[in-house]
Design a protein around this motif. Structure first.
Motif, mmCIF file in Angstrom:
data_model
loop_
_atom_site.group_PDB
_atom_site.id
_atom_site.type_symbol
_atom_site.label_atom_id
_atom_site.label_comp_id
_atom_site.label_asym_id
_atom_site.label_seq_id
_atom_site.Cartn_x
_atom_site.Cartn_y
_atom_site.Cartn_z
ATOM 1 N N LEU A 1 0.814 -1.209 0.000
ATOM 2 C CA LEU A 1 0.000 0.000 0.000
ATOM 3 C C LEU A 1 0.857 1.273 0.000
ATOM 4 O O LEU A 1 0.432 2.305 -0.513
ATOM 5 N N LEU A 2 2.063 1.202 0.556
ATOM 6 C CA LEU A 2 2.985 2.332 0.445
ATOM 7 C C LEU A 2 3.361 2.552 -1.015
ATOM 8 O O LEU A 2 3.360 3.694 -1.501
ATOM 9 N N GLU A 3 3.686 1.464 -1.701
ATOM 10 C CA GLU A 3 4.038 1.563 -3.115
ATOM 11 C C GLU A 3 2.837 2.077 -3.922
ATOM 12 O O GLU A 3 3.004 2.889 -4.845
ATOM 13 N N ASN A 4 1.647 1.639 -3.559
ATOM 14 C CA ASN A 4 0.448 2.074 -4.257
ATOM 15 C C ASN A 4 0.169 3.555 -4.012
ATOM 16 O O ASN A 4 -0.233 4.280 -4.922
ATOM 17 N N ALA A 5 0.387 3.997 -2.768
ATOM 18 C CA ALA A 5 0.187 5.407 -2.439
ATOM 19 C C ALA A 5 1.145 6.282 -3.233
ATOM 20 O O ALA A 5 0.778 7.354 -3.728
#
Length: 338
Positions: A157-161
């Motif tokens: 989710l960090l990468e997605n953000a």
């Protein structure tokens, strides 16, 4: 003063004077160094010079390393190390090694979807007033016990953000809701320490601000233990918000539109997490991620068995790709090539 200088009240005046000068000299050097750092942080031309120095120090880059090491990326690592090129280089090289091993850009939603069934971490449908991506975290909705899977879900989710940050924006905001937090749902200090290590060492200067909304007393002891592992700059970004504290509420409202903010954070909308809809969005973003990193032709791998819910989510993602025409070849083993 005597205690600070390490002297007894009755001491040689010359020794006292000498040590006092030494303390004064150290203070002066610290202030000058701090002023120099502040001047550098406000001087774009000097920053550009440091970025060029760091890029030269890294040497030739190719493939994913080249894609990752943008000028903005180099600036973040320099800022995290007070614009010291050698320290920034060491930090960045450690990240490149970690990314080569952990491969965060290759994680797909189907692999971690079982972790997100309760919506304990999700990307908000709204942004803050500065246009930054917002991650909503609800530790009270913890639904699994695997530290490794919890971390992998968060990294995804960090990468997605980051993927969804607008052009020119490098940071994200976090909203953390503690409703339902208990000893049974709280993660261990060790897991928190591992998460902090990844965040601080491999995602430097990605966090703009984190609002901890109305944390219960049970969190206080946990915070004291975790705070020890946080960088002082990171600690300054963590803001405790309490509904009855006017200043903290005003700070939060200065960065978020109340019309968009969920009621769990004092806003006017409801926080409704739809796992099926969120999975659809993440699957669409997985295609964008693969395209960005040049992984369009990477074989589609179904999640490993043994993860509750992961296999079903994997097949749903596989079927969605098939329907959309993104799967070109299916072999007898059930794998697919995108």
């Amino acid at each position: 003063m005597f205690k600070i200088l390490g002297l007894k009240r009755k001491c040689n005046p010359e020794v006292f004077c000498c040590r006092w000068k030494l303390v004064h000299l150290v203070d002066t050097m610290f202030l000058l160094r701090r002023q120099g750092q502040n001047q550098l942080e406000n001087d774009s031309s000097k920053q550009d010079t440091k970025v060029n120095e760091l890029r030269a120090a890294l040497g030739p880059l190719s493939g994913r390393r080249l894609l990752y090491c943008t000028d903005a990326c180099l600036r973040r690592y320099l800022e995290a190390r007070n614009w010291n090129v050698d320290k920034a280089k060491k930090m960045l090289e450690e990240t490149l090694k970690w990314r080569a091993t952990y491969k965060p850009e290759e994680i797909r939603w189907a692999e971690v979807a079982h972790e997100g069934e309760t919506g304990k971490v999700s990307r908000a449908s709204f942004r803050d007033r500065l246009g930054r991506t917002v991650l909503i975290m609800r530790p009270g909705m913890q639904n699994t016990t695997s530290a490794e899977d919890n971390i992998r879900h968060l990294v995804y989710l960090l990468e997605n953000a980051i993927l969804n940050l607008p052009e020119g924006q490098e940071q994200m905001s976090w909203l953390i809701d503690y409703t339902g937090l208990s000893l049974n749902t709280n993660i261990s200090v060790k897991t928190a320490r591992d998460i902090i290590h990844i965040l601080q060492n491999h995602y430097p200067e990605r966090l703009a601000i984190a609002f901890l909304y109305n944390p219960p007393r049970i969190f206080q002891a946990f915070w004291k233990a975790v705070k020890f592992f946080l960088d002082p700059k990171t600690v300054q970004k963590v803001k405790f918000v309490y509904p009855n504290n006017k200043d903290s509420v005003e700070l939060m409202q200065s960065l978020f539109d109340l019309e968009n903010l969920p009621s769990e954070f004092g806003g006017k909308t409801s926080l409704m997490y739809d796992h099926e809809e969120f999975s659809r969005l993440m699957s669409e973003d997985d295609v964008k991620t693969a395209k960005f990193w040049g992984l369009d032709q990477k074989p589609f791998n179904l999640p490993k068995k043994g993860h509750a819910g992961a296999e079903d989510n994997g097949f749903r993602c596989f079927k969605a790709n098939l329907v959309c025409g993104r799967v070109k070849l299916i072999d007898n083993g059930g794998s697919a090539e995108q």
